[in-house]
Enzyme design. Structure first.
Site, mmCIF file in Angstrom:
data_model
loop_
_atom_site.group_PDB
_atom_site.id
_atom_site.type_symbol
_atom_site.label_atom_id
_atom_site.label_comp_id
_atom_site.label_asym_id
_atom_site.label_seq_id
_atom_site.Cartn_x
_atom_site.Cartn_y
_atom_site.Cartn_z
ATOM 1 N N SER A 114 -26.192 38.749 -35.741
ATOM 2 C CA SER A 114 -27.021 38.898 -36.924
ATOM 3 C C SER A 114 -28.284 39.951 -36.427
ATOM 4 O O SER A 114 -28.458 40.833 -37.216
ATOM 5 C CB SER A 114 -27.742 37.648 -37.540
ATOM 6 N N LEU A 119 -28.074 42.163 -34.111
ATOM 7 C CA LEU A 119 -27.629 43.487 -33.905
ATOM 8 C C LEU A 119 -27.240 44.109 -35.219
ATOM 9 O O LEU A 119 -27.508 45.199 -35.641
ATOM 10 C CB LEU A 119 -26.445 43.571 -32.955
ATOM 11 N N VAL A 175 -11.162 43.580 -27.752
ATOM 12 C CA VAL A 175 -11.576 44.584 -27.963
ATOM 13 C C VAL A 175 -12.501 44.808 -29.181
ATOM 14 O O VAL A 175 -12.312 44.241 -30.063
ATOM 15 C CB VAL A 175 -10.554 45.866 -27.997
ATOM 16 N N GLU A 185 -14.800 46.772 -32.056
ATOM 17 C CA GLU A 185 -14.761 48.274 -32.701
ATOM 18 C C GLU A 185 -16.260 48.355 -33.401
ATOM 19 O O GLU A 185 -16.601 47.887 -34.632
ATOM 20 C CB GLU A 185 -13.713 48.120 -33.817
ATOM 21 N N TYR A 210 1.097 34.282 -30.632
ATOM 22 C CA TYR A 210 1.141 35.737 -30.028
ATOM 23 C C TYR A 210 2.031 36.133 -28.888
ATOM 24 O O TYR A 210 2.589 37.087 -28.627
ATOM 25 C CB TYR A 210 -0.425 36.197 -30.120
ATOM 26 N N LYS A 235 1.354 43.994 -29.594
ATOM 27 C CA LYS A 235 0.908 45.149 -28.746
ATOM 28 C C LYS A 235 -0.190 44.928 -28.085
ATOM 29 O O LYS A 235 -0.425 45.632 -26.986
ATOM 30 C CB LYS A 235 0.584 46.085 -29.978
#
EC number: 3.5.4.13
Length: 193
Positions: A111, A113, A136, A138, A171, A178
Site C-alpha cells: 500500500s 508503494l 515476475v 509487472e 501448473y 509457459k
C-alpha cells in the site's frame, strides 16, 4: 481458507510450501509473507514496431516482441532502477516459490508503494497450484515522479489459500506451462499460446 502466520510457518517447516531464501519471522505477518525485489529487470525499448497485433500468427507476435523488449538489466546490490511516470517494466522477486498442488498463492503490492503511484503487478496476481519459480512483477508508475527501486527492498506480500483438494491439473504438470521453473525477469510468452 487463507493460511495464517503460524500455518505459513508450519507449511514452510514441513516443506509443503517453499520460499527460497526462507523469509525471516519478521517478514511473516498475520496472513502474508513479505517478498523483496530481485536484481533483474526488462523494459520496453524504442518503438520499432508500430503495434503488437495480439491475434496475429505466433511468428509475427514473436518478431514484434523481439523488436521492443530489452535484454535483461541486472543490478548490483546498491544500484537503483528508475521507473519513470507512464513506464512499464518487468522485474522479478528475490525469492523463488514452490506452491503445492492444494494451495493457490496471491500477490499484493504494498500500500505504501501504491500511494506513490507504483503498481507492482498490472494484472497477474494469482500464483497457480503447482507453481515453481521466481515471480515476475509487472511494474507501472502511475505517479508524477520517477521512482527508484533497489534490489532487496520490500515490494509486496504473498498470501496462500487452501483449495478444497489437490488440483487435478497443477501448473507443473501442464503441457502449456509457459513460465514453469521461471528464473529472472522473463518477457511475455504470449506467442506460445
Amino acid at each position: 481458507m487463507r493460511l495464517c502466520d503460524h500455518d505459513i510457518e508450519r507449511w514452510l517447516d514441513e516443506k509443503k510450501l517453499t520460499i527460497t531464501p526462507r523469509p525471516p519471522a519478521k517478514h511473516i505477518n498475520g496472513a502474508t509473507v513479505d517478498i523483496r525485489l530481485g536484481h533483474e529487470f526488462r523494459v520496453f525499448v524504442g518503438h520499432k514496431a508500430p503495434f503488437i497485433d495480439l491475434s496475429a500468427p505466433k511468428e509475427e507476435i514473436n518478431h514484434a516482441l523481439d523488436q521492443i523488449m530489452s535484454d535483461k538489466i541486472v543490478l548490483k546490490e546498491k544500484e537503483c532502477f528508475f521507473l519513470h511516470p507512464g513506464e512499464l517494466a518487468l522485474a522479478v522477486t528475490l525469492e523463488s516459490v514452490t506452491i503445492p498442488d492444494d494451495l493457490v498463492g496471491w500477490l499484493d503490492g504494498r500500500s505504501s508503494l501504491a500511494r506513490l503511484g507504483l503498481m507492482v503487478h498490472v494484472t497477474a496476481h494469482r500464483i497457480d497450484p503447482g507453481w515453481r519459480g521466481q515471480i515476475v512483477l509487472e511494474f507501472y508508475n502511475s505517479g508524477k515522479l520517477p521512482l527508484g527501486l533497489r534490489p532487496g527492498m520490500l515490494i509486496g506480500a504473498l498470501s496462500f489459500e487452501l483449495l478444497s483438494g489437490q488440483a487435478k491439473r497443477p501448473y507443473h504438470q501442464r503441457q502449456d506451462a509457459k513460465y514453469h521453473n521461471q528464473k529472472g525477469a522473463v518477457a511475455s510468452r504470449i506467442d506460445k499460446d
